[in-house]
Design a protein around this motif. Structure first.
Motif, PDB file in Angstrom:
ATOM      1  N   ALA A  68       0.706  -1.533   0.236  1.00 56.51           N
ATOM      2  CA  ALA A  68      -0.298  -0.064   0.122  1.00 56.51           C
ATOM      3  C   ALA A  68       0.907   1.136  -0.387  1.00 56.51           C
ATOM      4  N   CYS A  69       2.228   1.148   0.684  1.00 58.28           N
ATOM      5  CA  CYS A  69       2.874   2.308   0.592  1.00 58.28           C
ATOM      6  C   CYS A  69       4.520   2.571  -0.183  1.00 58.28           C
ATOM      7  N   HIS A  70       4.672   1.338  -0.244  1.00 64.07           N
ATOM      8  CA  HIS A  70       5.620   1.077  -0.777  1.00 64.07           C
ATOM      9  C   HIS A  70       5.346   1.112  -2.256  1.00 64.07           C
ATOM     10  N   ASN A  71       4.345   0.667  -3.333  1.00 58.32           N
ATOM     11  CA  ASN A  71       4.090   0.659  -4.459  1.00 58.32           C
ATOM     12  C   ASN A  71       3.444   2.191  -4.606  1.00 58.32           C
ATOM     13  N   SER A  72       3.207   2.765  -4.151  1.00 57.83           N
ATOM     14  CA  SER A  72       2.782   3.968  -3.900  1.00 57.83           C
ATOM     15  C   SER A  72       4.313   5.369  -4.020  1.00 57.83           C
ATOM     16  N   GLY A  73       4.705   5.270  -2.451  1.00 58.99           N
ATOM     17  CA  GLY A  73       5.804   5.852  -2.405  1.00 58.99           C
ATOM     18  C   GLY A  73       4.842   6.894  -1.409  1.00 58.99           C
ATOM     19  N   ILE A  74       3.799   6.653  -0.803  1.00 59.67           N
ATOM     20  CA  ILE A  74       3.278   7.470   0.425  1.00 59.67           C
ATOM     21  C   ILE A  74       4.185   7.669   1.381  1.00 59.67           C
ATOM     22  N   ALA A  75       3.837   9.120   1.755  1.00 59.41           N
ATOM     23  CA  ALA A  75       4.977   9.566   3.078  1.00 59.41           C
ATOM     24  C   ALA A  75       6.587   9.216   2.296  1.00 59.41           C
ATOM     25  N   GLY A  76       6.917   9.985   1.742  1.00 58.85           N
ATOM     26  CA  GLY A  76       8.067   9.308   0.988  1.00 58.85           C
ATOM     27  C   GLY A  76       8.494   7.898   1.296  1.00 58.85           C
ATOM     28  N   ALA A  77       7.900   6.545   1.160  1.00 58.56           N
ATOM     29  CA  ALA A  77       8.944   5.632   1.481  1.00 58.56           C
ATOM     30  C   ALA A  77       9.208   5.732   0.422  1.00 58.56           C
ATOM     31  N   PRO A  78      10.921   5.143   0.612  1.00 59.42           N
ATOM     32  CA  PRO A  78      11.053   4.608  -0.846  1.00 59.42           C
ATOM     33  C   PRO A  78      10.389   3.377  -1.380  1.00 59.42           C
ATOM     34  N   MET A  79      10.294   3.300  -2.727  1.00 59.73           N
ATOM     35  CA  MET A  79       8.983   2.950  -3.619  1.00 59.73           C
ATOM     36  C   MET A  79       9.952   1.580  -4.586  1.00 59.73           C
ATOM     37  N   TYR A  80       9.455   0.230  -3.634  1.00 60.03           N
ATOM     38  CA  TYR A  80       9.495  -0.904  -4.842  1.00 60.03           C
ATOM     39  C   TYR A  80       9.882  -0.592  -6.119  1.00 60.03           C
ATOM     40  N   GLY A  81      11.007  -1.378  -6.359  1.00 56.09           N
ATOM     41  CA  GLY A  81      11.609  -0.977  -7.622  1.00 56.09           C
ATOM     42  C   GLY A  81      12.619  -0.137  -8.515  1.00 56.09           C
ATOM     43  N   ASP A  82      12.528   1.406  -7.037  1.00 53.87           N
ATOM     44  CA  ASP A  82      13.769   2.400  -6.875  1.00 53.87           C
ATOM     45  C   ASP A  82      14.658   1.728  -6.494  1.00 53.87           C
ATOM     46  N   ALA A  83      15.754   1.368  -7.574  1.00 54.64           N
ATOM     47  CA  ALA A  83      17.029   1.041  -7.300  1.00 54.64           C
ATOM     48  C   ALA A  83      17.288   2.163  -6.667  1.00 54.64           C
ATOM     49  N   GLY A  84      17.229   3.108  -7.127  1.00 53.28           N
ATOM     50  CA  GLY A  84      18.054   4.784  -6.521  1.00 53.28           C
ATOM     51  C   GLY A  84      17.627   5.287  -5.008  1.00 53.28           C
ATOM     52  N   ALA A  85      16.459   4.873  -5.092  1.00 53.63           N
ATOM     53  CA  ALA A  85      16.433   5.229  -3.150  1.00 53.63           C
ATOM     54  C   ALA A  85      16.210   4.301  -2.951  1.00 53.63           C
ATOM     55  N   TRP A  86      16.586   3.047  -2.789  1.00 55.01           N
ATOM     56  CA  TRP A  86      16.746   2.322  -1.718  1.00 55.01           C
ATOM     57  C   TRP A  86      18.658   2.080  -1.967  1.00 55.01           C
ATOM     58  N   THR A  87      18.743   2.120  -2.961  1.00 55.33           N
ATOM     59  CA  THR A  87      20.818   2.504  -2.686  1.00 55.33           C
ATOM     60  C   THR A  87      20.831   3.513  -1.481  1.00 55.33           C
ATOM     61  N   THR A  88      20.661   4.677  -1.664  1.00 53.97           N
ATOM     62  CA  THR A  88      20.495   5.245  -0.339  1.00 53.97           C
ATOM     63  C   THR A  88      20.471   5.183   0.820  1.00 53.97           C
ATOM     64  N   ARG A  89      19.160   4.450   0.761  1.00 55.90           N
ATOM     65  CA  ARG A  89      19.153   4.060   2.450  1.00 55.90           C
ATOM     66  C   ARG A  89      19.797   2.977   2.514  1.00 55.90           C
ATOM     67  N   LEU A  90      19.984   2.251   2.041  1.00 51.15           N
ATOM     68  CA  LEU A  90      21.282   0.365   2.424  1.00 51.15           C
ATOM     69  C   LEU A  90      23.085   1.420   2.488  1.00 51.15           C
ATOM     70  N   ALA A  91      22.621   2.742   2.398  1.00 50.93           N
ATOM     71  CA  ALA A  91      24.291   3.270   2.342  1.00 50.93           C
ATOM     72  C   ALA A  91      24.507   3.563   3.300  1.00 50.93           C
ATOM     73  N   LYS A  92      23.422   3.214   4.756  1.00 47.99           N
ATOM     74  CA  LYS A  92      23.617   3.150   6.257  1.00 47.99           C
ATOM     75  C   LYS A  92      23.553   1.584   6.749  1.00 47.99           C
ATOM     76  N   GLY A  93      23.530   1.053   5.800  1.00 49.38           N
ATOM     77  CA  GLY A  93      23.812  -0.436   6.277  1.00 49.38           C
ATOM     78  C   GLY A  93      22.845  -1.197   6.523  1.00 49.38           C
ATOM     79  N   ILE A  94      22.582  -2.646   5.661  1.00 49.54           N
ATOM     80  CA  ILE A  94      22.040  -3.282   5.578  1.00 49.54           C
ATOM     81  C   ILE A  94      21.128  -3.355   6.874  1.00 49.54           C
ATOM     82  N   GLU A  95      21.849  -3.719   8.291  1.00 52.25           N
ATOM     83  CA  GLU A  95      20.892  -4.015   8.998  1.00 52.25           C
ATOM     84  C   GLU A  95      20.772  -2.998   9.788  1.00 52.25           C
ATOM     85  N   THR A  96      20.835  -1.919   9.505  1.00 53.74           N
ATOM     86  CA  THR A  96      20.309  -0.613  10.262  1.00 53.74           C
ATOM     87  C   THR A  96      18.651  -0.901   9.222  1.00 53.74           C
ATOM     88  N   VAL A  97      18.916  -1.271   8.413  1.00 53.04           N
ATOM     89  CA  VAL A  97      17.764  -0.526   7.571  1.00 53.04           C
ATOM     90  C   VAL A  97      16.252  -1.993   7.656  1.00 53.04           C
TER      91      VAL A  97
END
Ligand code: HEC
Length: 141
Positions: free
Chosen positions: A75-104
């Motif tokens: 519901a949130c990650h397909n549409s990016g509601i409230a700034g949710a990193p979107m499913y399929g958006d490689a760039g958005a997830w690369t930014t998130r993963l910069a802090k380490g996958i365990e933190t994510v």
């Protein structure tokens, strides 16, 4: 004569005449007992003695990442509601993963800003939330 009277009389006659002994006449064989146990067992949970069953969460067998995603995260990650990193958006997830996958993982389990704890899947185990994240990441490269 009312139905009840007939029933009562029949029952009485039965007890009086033949002693409908509960022990002898209604004893079940082992096979019958097993059949009954299977019939009254909760749906999907027929477990025989000696069987090993893995229980992942309150919900029973562990659900796949894609199941959890489809039910709780989409519901949130397909549409990016409230700034949710979107499913399929490689760039958005690369930014998130910069802090380490365990933190994510931990942030998704505990919640962060508009991201609710466990993505609202309150009966998800940690492993199920992680499986859902891995599912998103696998499809966002
Ligand atoms: C109500 C909407 C909503 C739902 C439902 C939701 N999310 Fe989120 N999610 C968000 C938002 C918004 C963010 C961005 C939060 C922020 O960093 O400000 C986010 C961020 C994330 C992150 C990144 C965390 C980080 O450290 O950057 C992950 C991972 C995540 N969600 C996983 C999931 C999973 C898995 C589910 C389903 C079990 C889920 N989300 C369900 C809204 C949602």
């Amino acid at each position: 004569m009312s139905q009840f009277r007939i029933f009562a009389l029949t029952a009485f006659a039965c007890i009086a005449l033949m002693g409908c002994s509960a022990k002898e006449n209604t004893a079940l064989t082992a096979a019958q007992e097993e059949a009954v146990a299977e019939r009254i067992a909760p749906v999907g949970h027929v477990v025989k003695a000696g069987q090993v069953v893995a229980v992942a969460s309150a919900g029973g067998a562990e659900r796949s990442g894609s199941d959890i995603y489809g039910t709780n995260c989409m519901a949130c990650h397909n549409s990016g509601i409230a700034g949710a990193p979107m499913y399929g958006d490689a760039g958005a997830w690369t930014t998130r993963l910069a802090k380490g996958i365990e933190t994510v993982y931990t942030n998704a389990i505990n919640g962060i800003n508009a991201m609710p704890a466990r993505g609202t899947c309150m009966d998800c185990s940690d492993d199920e939330v992680i499986a859902a994240i891995d599912y998103i990441l696998d499809n966002s490269k």
